[in-house]
Scaffold this motif. Sequence first.
Motif, PDB file in Angstrom:
ATOM      1  N   VAL A 153     -26.986  -2.270 -13.975  1.00 46.23           N
ATOM      2  CA  VAL A 153     -27.408  -1.501 -12.806  1.00 46.23           C
ATOM      3  C   VAL A 153     -26.329  -0.498 -12.438  1.00 46.23           C
ATOM      4  N   GLY A 154     -26.638   0.783 -12.472  1.00 48.32           N
ATOM      5  CA  GLY A 154     -25.721   1.806 -12.008  1.00 48.32           C
ATOM      6  C   GLY A 154     -25.847   1.943 -10.501  1.00 48.32           C
ATOM      7  N   ALA A 205     -32.500   8.506  -8.937  1.00 45.34           N
ATOM      8  CA  ALA A 205     -32.509   7.100  -8.537  1.00 45.34           C
ATOM      9  C   ALA A 205     -33.802   6.384  -8.903  1.00 45.34           C
ATOM     10  N   ASP A 206     -33.664   5.106  -9.252  1.00 47.23           N
ATOM     11  CA  ASP A 206     -34.816   4.210  -9.347  1.00 47.23           C
ATOM     12  C   ASP A 206     -35.044   3.508  -8.010  1.00 47.23           C
ATOM     13  N   PHE A 207     -33.948   3.244  -7.301  1.00 45.56           N
ATOM     14  CA  PHE A 207     -33.990   2.647  -5.968  1.00 45.56           C
ATOM     15  C   PHE A 207     -33.049   3.438  -5.064  1.00 45.56           C
ATOM     16  N   VAL A 256     -25.441  -6.987 -13.786  1.00 45.95           N
ATOM     17  CA  VAL A 256     -24.117  -6.366 -13.857  1.00 45.95           C
ATOM     18  C   VAL A 256     -24.168  -5.015 -13.141  1.00 45.95           C
ATOM     19  N   LEU A 257     -23.362  -4.900 -12.102  1.00 45.48           N
ATOM     20  CA  LEU A 257     -23.353  -3.724 -11.240  1.00 45.48           C
ATOM     21  C   LEU A 257     -22.222  -2.805 -11.662  1.00 45.48           C
ATOM     22  N   LEU A 258     -22.555  -1.613 -12.141  1.00 50.22           N
ATOM     23  CA  LEU A 258     -21.551  -0.633 -12.528  1.00 50.22           C
ATOM     24  C   LEU A 258     -21.463   0.413 -11.431  1.00 50.22           C
ATOM     25  N   LEU A 266     -27.656   2.139 -18.908  1.00 49.10           N
ATOM     26  CA  LEU A 266     -28.056   1.585 -17.619  1.00 49.10           C
ATOM     27  C   LEU A 266     -29.566   1.407 -17.580  1.00 49.10           C
ATOM     28  N   HIS A 267     -29.986   0.245 -17.141  1.00 47.11           N
ATOM     29  CA  HIS A 267     -31.420  -0.027 -17.041  1.00 47.11           C
ATOM     30  C   HIS A 267     -32.007   0.479 -15.725  1.00 47.11           C
ATOM     31  N   VAL A 268     -31.168   0.522 -14.688  1.00 47.86           N
ATOM     32  CA  VAL A 268     -31.616   0.886 -13.345  1.00 47.86           C
ATOM     33  C   VAL A 268     -30.491   1.666 -12.658  1.00 47.86           C
ATOM     34  N   VAL A 269     -30.856   2.640 -11.839  1.00 50.71           N
ATOM     35  CA  VAL A 269     -29.874   3.352 -11.017  1.00 50.71           C
ATOM     36  C   VAL A 269     -30.243   3.190  -9.549  1.00 50.71           C
ATOM     37  N   VAL A 270     -29.265   2.731  -8.767  1.00 49.63           N
ATOM     38  CA  VAL A 270     -29.428   2.557  -7.320  1.00 49.63           C
ATOM     39  C   VAL A 270     -28.538   3.571  -6.616  1.00 49.63           C
ATOM     40  N   VAL A 271     -29.103   4.319  -5.684  1.00 52.92           N
ATOM     41  CA  VAL A 271     -28.351   5.303  -4.904  1.00 52.92           C
ATOM     42  C   VAL A 271     -28.291   4.866  -3.446  1.00 52.92           C
ATOM     43  N   VAL A 272     -27.073   4.836  -2.898  1.00 50.53           N
ATOM     44  CA  VAL A 272     -26.894   4.595  -1.469  1.00 50.53           C
ATOM     45  C   VAL A 272     -26.807   5.954  -0.801  1.00 50.53           C
ATOM     46  N   ASP A 273     -27.656   6.179   0.171  1.00 48.57           N
ATOM     47  CA  ASP A 273     -27.814   7.517   0.740  1.00 48.57           C
ATOM     48  C   ASP A 273     -27.663   7.512   2.255  1.00 48.57           C
ATOM     49  N   CYS A 274     -27.109   8.599   2.775  1.00 49.77           N
ATOM     50  CA  CYS A 274     -27.089   8.839   4.218  1.00 49.77           C
ATOM     51  C   CYS A 274     -26.850  10.326   4.437  1.00 49.77           C
TER      52      CYS A 274
END
Length: 209
Positions: free
Chosen positions: A4-5, A171-173, A109-111, A126-134
């Motif tokens: 997970v990116g 992003a995927d999430f 596994v969080l990269l 990477l199988h999934v990309v998570v973006v933290v946004d604000c």
Amino acid sequence: MLAVGLTGGIGSGKSTVADLLVERGAVLVDADRIAHEVVEPSGPAYKPLVERFGTGILSADGAIDRKALAALAFSDPEQLAALNAVTHPVIGAEMLERRQSYEGSDRVVLLDIPLLRAVHREVLNLHVVVVVDCPVDVAIERLVSQRGFDLEDAKARMAAQMSREERVAGADFVVDNSDGRDELVSQVETLWADLVQMEQSRRKSGEVT
């Protein structure tokens, strides 16, 4: 394993999300931590950085003064490009090695990669990309009030990154960290459940890369 990116702009709360996911069972491979390691006197980026930027970036004990280096690099796009040219390849190689060490496991596994781009998704598989946004103004306020940044420095750091829109587009999430901690924790709970389900589905289907 599920690779997970995790990314987000400076001040977005990405590290907080990483901590919450680790609490729930994720394994963390942190690019920022590796970035500290590679510039230590014994690290592969130490000598090239001193040769490129001079001894003015060194503290009294001979270690690289990261604040002095950052102030120099973020004041000029050419200097920042030079810094990235030295550090990014060695950081990427170390992240790939650590990611591969978990192959065949059942871990999430969080990269954690601050400047995650499409090439990272491919190179690190990477199988999934998570973006933290604000919002940008919220991020800048956090940098100034919580992390002691000078306002102009905070704005310069923000300007040196990819745009918020570009980041979210890959992003995927997306975890929206505009509100309080309770809302953030709720979103992370949902995200973790989804990631665990994805890892389990991969394992059942026999996918191992």
